[in-house]
Design a protein around this motif. Sequence first.
Motif, PDB file in Angstrom:
ATOM      1  N   THR A   1       0.812  -1.203   0.000  1.00 35.41           N
ATOM      2  CA  THR A   1       0.000   0.000   0.000  1.00 35.41           C
ATOM      3  C   THR A   1       0.853   1.264   0.000  1.00 35.41           C
ATOM      4  O   THR A   1       0.616   2.186  -0.776  1.00 35.41           O
ATOM      5  N   GLN A   2       1.858   1.321   0.844  1.00 37.30           N
ATOM      6  CA  GLN A   2       2.726   2.492   0.872  1.00 37.30           C
ATOM      7  C   GLN A   2       3.486   2.648  -0.436  1.00 37.30           C
ATOM      8  O   GLN A   2       3.610   3.753  -0.966  1.00 37.30           O
ATOM      9  N   VAL A   3       3.965   1.553  -0.970  1.00 38.91           N
ATOM     10  CA  VAL A   3       4.724   1.614  -2.215  1.00 38.91           C
ATOM     11  C   VAL A   3       3.832   2.033  -3.376  1.00 38.91           C
ATOM     12  O   VAL A   3       4.233   2.834  -4.227  1.00 38.91           O
ATOM     13  N   GLU A   4       2.625   1.516  -3.420  1.00 38.65           N
ATOM     14  CA  GLU A   4       1.707   1.915  -4.484  1.00 38.65           C
ATOM     15  C   GLU A   4       1.413   3.413  -4.403  1.00 38.65           C
ATOM     16  O   GLU A   4       1.366   4.097  -5.437  1.00 38.65           O
ATOM     17  N   ARG A   5       1.228   3.933  -3.209  1.00 36.67           N
ATOM     18  CA  ARG A   5       0.968   5.362  -3.045  1.00 36.67           C
ATOM     19  C   ARG A   5       2.194   6.186  -3.454  1.00 36.67           C
ATOM     20  O   ARG A   5       2.060   7.263  -4.054  1.00 36.67           O
ATOM     21  N   LEU A   6       3.367   5.673  -3.147  1.00 37.79           N
ATOM     22  CA  LEU A   6       4.584   6.372  -3.538  1.00 37.79           C
ATOM     23  C   LEU A   6       4.719   6.382  -5.055  1.00 37.79           C
ATOM     24  O   LEU A   6       5.034   7.416  -5.655  1.00 37.79           O
ATOM     25  N   ARG A   7       4.480   5.246  -5.698  1.00 39.71           N
ATOM     26  CA  ARG A   7       4.535   5.205  -7.160  1.00 39.71           C
ATOM     27  C   ARG A   7       3.531   6.190  -7.757  1.00 39.71           C
ATOM     28  O   ARG A   7       3.806   6.867  -8.748  1.00 39.71           O
ATOM     29  N   HIS A   8       2.353   6.234  -7.165  1.00 39.37           N
ATOM     30  CA  HIS A   8       1.305   7.111  -7.671  1.00 39.37           C
ATOM     31  C   HIS A   8       1.740   8.575  -7.568  1.00 39.37           C
ATOM     32  O   HIS A   8       1.489   9.373  -8.484  1.00 39.37           O
ATOM     33  N   LEU A   9       2.405   8.915  -6.490  1.00 36.30           N
ATOM     34  CA  LEU A   9       2.903  10.279  -6.309  1.00 36.30           C
ATOM     35  C   LEU A   9       3.947  10.620  -7.376  1.00 36.30           C
ATOM     36  O   LEU A   9       3.908  11.681  -7.996  1.00 36.30           O
ATOM     37  N   ILE A  10       4.851   9.702  -7.591  1.00 35.09           N
ATOM     38  CA  ILE A  10       5.882   9.913  -8.615  1.00 35.09           C
ATOM     39  C   ILE A  10       5.226  10.052  -9.996  1.00 35.09           C
ATOM     40  O   ILE A  10       5.601  10.911 -10.790  1.00 35.09           O
ATOM     41  N   ALA A  11       4.235   9.227 -10.249  1.00 35.95           N
ATOM     42  CA  ALA A  11       3.575   9.260 -11.557  1.00 35.95           C
ATOM     43  C   ALA A  11       2.883  10.590 -11.803  1.00 35.95           C
ATOM     44  O   ALA A  11       2.827  11.068 -12.936  1.00 35.95           O
ATOM     45  N   ARG A  12       2.358  11.199 -10.768  1.00 37.32           N
ATOM     46  CA  ARG A  12       1.714  12.499 -10.946  1.00 37.32           C
ATOM     47  C   ARG A  12       2.727  13.546 -11.385  1.00 37.32           C
ATOM     48  O   ARG A  12       2.396  14.491 -12.089  1.00 37.32           O
ATOM     49  N   ALA A  13       3.959  13.379 -10.949  1.00 39.53           N
ATOM     50  CA  ALA A  13       5.004  14.340 -11.311  1.00 39.53           C
ATOM     51  C   ALA A  13       5.620  14.035 -12.665  1.00 39.53           C
ATOM     52  O   ALA A  13       6.300  14.870 -13.235  1.00 39.53           O
ATOM     53  N   GLU A  14       5.370  12.838 -13.197  1.00 37.97           N
ATOM     54  CA  GLU A  14       6.123  12.404 -14.368  1.00 37.97           C
ATOM     55  C   GLU A  14       5.323  12.022 -15.604  1.00 37.97           C
ATOM     56  O   GLU A  14       5.722  12.364 -16.702  1.00 37.97           O
ATOM     57  N   ALA A  15       4.255  11.292 -15.486  1.00 34.33           N
ATOM     58  CA  ALA A  15       3.681  10.651 -16.673  1.00 34.33           C
ATOM     59  C   ALA A  15       2.397  11.246 -17.205  1.00 34.33           C
ATOM     60  O   ALA A  15       1.991  10.930 -18.312  1.00 34.33           O
TER      61      ALA A  15
END
Length: 255
Positions: free
Chosen positions: A98-112
């Motif tokens: 859950t924490q990792v998925e949220r972290l990926r999601h945060l990064i994705a908002r900045a990138e993709a």
Amino acid sequence: MPLTHPAVLTGLLCIMMGFGQSGALRAEPVGVFLHGGGGRPLVALQRPDPDAGNTRAASLFVGQSGNSFFAPLPDRADDPVPRGLTPARFAAPMVGGTQVERLRHLIARAEAGPMGYDAVVYAAKIKTPRRPTAMTIQEIYTWIKATPGQHHAIGRYQFIPATLRRLVNKLGVDPNTRFSPAVQDRLADQLLLEAGLQSLMAGKLSRRDFMNNIAKIWAGLPNSTGKSHYSGYAGNKATMSWARFEREMAAIFPG
């Protein structure tokens, strides 16, 4: 056999506790991690090459259209374990999903951006012939080779060619594997581990230091100066403020 029979009660207890026939506790896939980052040094992070960002203002792995790692997570069907990643390795439950998925999601908002896993850097004049998630990694390599002189950042985490090839080789992924959401997440997870994710979760690395580490990987994220680590290089700039980044990270990794 009555429900009160000892053998039946034992079987029910095993099912409730998550034990299989062998008596071993089943490990459910949660994080898809292979190697520990922990005490390992952060990968050498160098100034980006021409594929490292978009010319407008995004990030090391960002697309011109505002692509960012923190775009809304697209719906996706569960993929089978990709070729080149054995089930045991692919499902290794090393950190909380859950924490990792949220972290990926945060990064994705900045990138993709809104294209998510099918994002191709906006500055690429010749796009991929098909959606990236419908292509194999080898087909992406072929596209890169056939279109020199342009940016090639690709996917939800906007991998540049050198990073993509290094991660694929490091993790032993078969190039004939489809560039699926599951594979993209796995490659991103390796970058997170190299940045010290396990040390962060073990309390051995401060959240601030970890944030600065991942800002060296994804230029759409700010570092503690409030700017992108690659600010002014190839048009890169942070796509969110340090205050917002810190607030989001504190919600994911409190304490």
